[in-house]
Scaffold this motif. Structure first.
Motif, PDB file in Angstrom:
ATOM      1  N   VAL A  32      -6.332 -20.118  -3.895  1.00  0.00           N
ATOM      2  CA  VAL A  32      -4.941 -20.338  -3.492  1.00  0.00           C
ATOM      3  C   VAL A  32      -4.859 -21.633  -2.693  1.00  0.00           C
ATOM      4  O   VAL A  32      -5.649 -21.865  -1.772  1.00  0.00           O
ATOM      5  CB  VAL A  32      -4.421 -19.152  -2.657  1.00  0.00           C
ATOM      6  CG1 VAL A  32      -3.055 -19.445  -2.069  1.00  0.00           C
ATOM      7  CG2 VAL A  32      -4.376 -17.891  -3.516  1.00  0.00           C
ATOM      8  N   CYS A  33      -3.899 -22.467  -3.057  1.00  0.00           N
ATOM      9  CA  CYS A  33      -3.689 -23.730  -2.349  1.00  0.00           C
ATOM     10  C   CYS A  33      -3.331 -23.448  -0.893  1.00  0.00           C
ATOM     11  O   CYS A  33      -2.431 -22.650  -0.616  1.00  0.00           O
ATOM     12  CB  CYS A  33      -2.573 -24.520  -3.037  1.00  0.00           C
ATOM     13  SG  CYS A  33      -2.109 -26.029  -2.171  1.00  0.00           S
ATOM     14  N   ASP A  34      -4.019 -24.090   0.014  1.00  0.00           N
ATOM     15  CA  ASP A  34      -3.771 -23.898   1.447  1.00  0.00           C
ATOM     16  C   ASP A  34      -2.494 -24.574   1.923  1.00  0.00           C
ATOM     17  O   ASP A  34      -2.114 -24.424   3.073  1.00  0.00           O
ATOM     18  CB  ASP A  34      -4.956 -24.415   2.269  1.00  0.00           C
ATOM     19  CG  ASP A  34      -6.170 -23.526   2.150  1.00  0.00           C
ATOM     20  OD1 ASP A  34      -6.015 -22.298   2.216  1.00  0.00           O
ATOM     21  OD2 ASP A  34      -7.284 -24.071   1.983  1.00  0.00           O
ATOM     22  N   PHE A  35      -1.818 -25.303   1.047  1.00  0.00           N
ATOM     23  CA  PHE A  35      -0.565 -25.937   1.441  1.00  0.00           C
ATOM     24  C   PHE A  35       0.650 -25.199   0.882  1.00  0.00           C
ATOM     25  O   PHE A  35       1.510 -24.756   1.620  1.00  0.00           O
ATOM     26  CB  PHE A  35      -0.542 -27.410   1.025  1.00  0.00           C
ATOM     27  CG  PHE A  35       0.605 -28.169   1.621  1.00  0.00           C
ATOM     28  CD1 PHE A  35       0.516 -28.667   2.908  1.00  0.00           C
ATOM     29  CD2 PHE A  35       1.770 -28.368   0.907  1.00  0.00           C
ATOM     30  CE1 PHE A  35       1.585 -29.349   3.476  1.00  0.00           C
ATOM     31  CE2 PHE A  35       2.839 -29.045   1.460  1.00  0.00           C
ATOM     32  CZ  PHE A  35       2.747 -29.532   2.754  1.00  0.00           C
ATOM     33  N   CYS A  36       0.694 -25.036  -0.453  1.00  0.00           N
ATOM     34  CA  CYS A  36       1.871 -24.410  -1.072  1.00  0.00           C
ATOM     35  C   CYS A  36       1.701 -22.914  -1.293  1.00  0.00           C
ATOM     36  O   CYS A  36       2.662 -22.230  -1.632  1.00  0.00           O
ATOM     37  CB  CYS A  36       2.218 -25.097  -2.382  1.00  0.00           C
ATOM     38  SG  CYS A  36       1.042 -24.814  -3.734  1.00  0.00           S
ATOM     39  N   ALA A  37       0.502 -22.406  -1.124  1.00  0.00           N
ATOM     40  CA  ALA A  37       0.178 -20.971  -1.252  1.00  0.00           C
ATOM     41  C   ALA A  37       0.288 -20.439  -2.677  1.00  0.00           C
ATOM     42  O   ALA A  37       0.378 -19.236  -2.880  1.00  0.00           O
ATOM     43  CB  ALA A  37       1.021 -20.133  -0.301  1.00  0.00           C
ATOM     44  N   ASN A  38       0.253 -21.315  -3.666  1.00  0.00           N
ATOM     45  CA  ASN A  38       0.227 -20.885  -5.063  1.00  0.00           C
ATOM     46  C   ASN A  38      -1.208 -20.894  -5.561  1.00  0.00           C
ATOM     47  O   ASN A  38      -2.036 -21.678  -5.084  1.00  0.00           O
ATOM     48  CB  ASN A  38       1.067 -21.816  -5.944  1.00  0.00           C
ATOM     49  CG  ASN A  38       2.541 -21.682  -5.667  1.00  0.00           C
ATOM     50  OD1 ASN A  38       3.054 -20.571  -5.540  1.00  0.00           O
ATOM     51  ND2 ASN A  38       3.231 -22.806  -5.573  1.00  0.00           N
ATOM     52  N   TYR A  39      -1.494 -20.033  -6.551  1.00  0.00           N
ATOM     53  CA  TYR A  39      -2.820 -20.066  -7.173  1.00  0.00           C
ATOM     54  C   TYR A  39      -3.006 -21.410  -7.859  1.00  0.00           C
ATOM     55  O   TYR A  39      -2.099 -21.906  -8.527  1.00  0.00           O
ATOM     56  CB  TYR A  39      -3.000 -18.927  -8.185  1.00  0.00           C
ATOM     57  CG  TYR A  39      -4.343 -19.009  -8.854  1.00  0.00           C
ATOM     58  CD1 TYR A  39      -5.482 -18.627  -8.167  1.00  0.00           C
ATOM     59  CD2 TYR A  39      -4.471 -19.508 -10.142  1.00  0.00           C
ATOM     60  CE1 TYR A  39      -6.739 -18.728  -8.765  1.00  0.00           C
ATOM     61  CE2 TYR A  39      -5.709 -19.615 -10.745  1.00  0.00           C
ATOM     62  CZ  TYR A  39      -6.844 -19.227 -10.049  1.00  0.00           C
ATOM     63  OH  TYR A  39      -8.079 -19.340 -10.635  1.00  0.00           O
ATOM     64  N   ALA A  40      -4.184 -21.994  -7.691  1.00  0.00           N
ATOM     65  CA  ALA A  40      -4.487 -23.290  -8.306  1.00  0.00           C
ATOM     66  C   ALA A  40      -5.755 -23.146  -9.143  1.00  0.00           C
ATOM     67  O   ALA A  40      -6.859 -23.061  -8.602  1.00  0.00           O
ATOM     68  CB  ALA A  40      -4.681 -24.361  -7.238  1.00  0.00           C
ATOM     69  N   ALA A  41      -5.606 -23.086 -10.458  1.00  0.00           N
ATOM     70  CA  ALA A  41      -6.749 -22.964 -11.359  1.00  0.00           C
ATOM     71  C   ALA A  41      -7.699 -24.147 -11.197  1.00  0.00           C
ATOM     72  O   ALA A  41      -8.905 -24.011 -11.357  1.00  0.00           O
ATOM     73  CB  ALA A  41      -6.283 -22.856 -12.801  1.00  0.00           C
ATOM     74  N   GLU A  42      -7.141 -25.298 -10.833  1.00  0.00           N
ATOM     75  CA  GLU A  42      -7.937 -26.488 -10.528  1.00  0.00           C
ATOM     76  C   GLU A  42      -7.337 -27.161  -9.310  1.00  0.00           C
ATOM     77  O   GLU A  42      -6.127 -27.165  -9.124  1.00  0.00           O
ATOM     78  CB  GLU A  42      -7.958 -27.450 -11.712  1.00  0.00           C
ATOM     79  CG  GLU A  42      -8.679 -26.881 -12.898  1.00  0.00           C
ATOM     80  CD  GLU A  42      -9.001 -27.920 -13.955  1.00  0.00           C
ATOM     81  OE1 GLU A  42      -8.792 -29.123 -13.712  1.00  0.00           O
ATOM     82  OE2 GLU A  42      -9.459 -27.512 -15.015  1.00  0.00           O
ATOM     83  N   GLY A  43      -8.203 -27.709  -8.487  1.00  0.00           N
ATOM     84  CA  GLY A  43      -7.736 -28.373  -7.287  1.00  0.00           C
ATOM     85  C   GLY A  43      -8.851 -29.160  -6.634  1.00  0.00           C
ATOM     86  O   GLY A  43      -9.852 -29.480  -7.282  1.00  0.00           O
TER      87      GLY A  43
END
Length: 89
Positions: A32-43
């Motif tokens: 989970v993105c620590d900024f937008c809180a959406n799941y991020a398959a890649e980051g």
């Protein structure tokens, strides 16, 4: 053993590690993105912040952030910490 994860550097000088969301489980994350809180398959993992950001949030952060060379020792220590975890699991 081949290292799957390699540090990269932004044009400003920030270190980061590109990875899949599933790779964050190696250090207790769930992708989970620590900024937008959406799941991020890649980051990207930003060692200096101890944060995993989706690619969009990473680009916004990198555009707006200021790099301070005096923080490089801390940033390098954190990067090596994450590399050890990621490349040894």
């Amino acid at each position: 053993m081949e290292n799957k994860f390699e540090l990269q550097k932004t044009e400003k000088g920030f270190l980061f590690l590109p990875m899949k969301g599933s790779d964050t489980a190696k250090f207790g994350g769930i992708g989970v993105c620590d900024f937008c809180a959406n799941y991020a398959a890649e980051g990207k993992l930003i060692p200096a912040l101890n944060c995993y950001y989706c690619n969009d949030c990473f680009e916004r952060w990198n555009r707006d952030a200021s790099y301070y060379p005096e923080d490089s020792n801390y940033e390098n220590r954190k990067a090596q910490y994450y590399l050890e975890i990621l490349n040894n699991h």
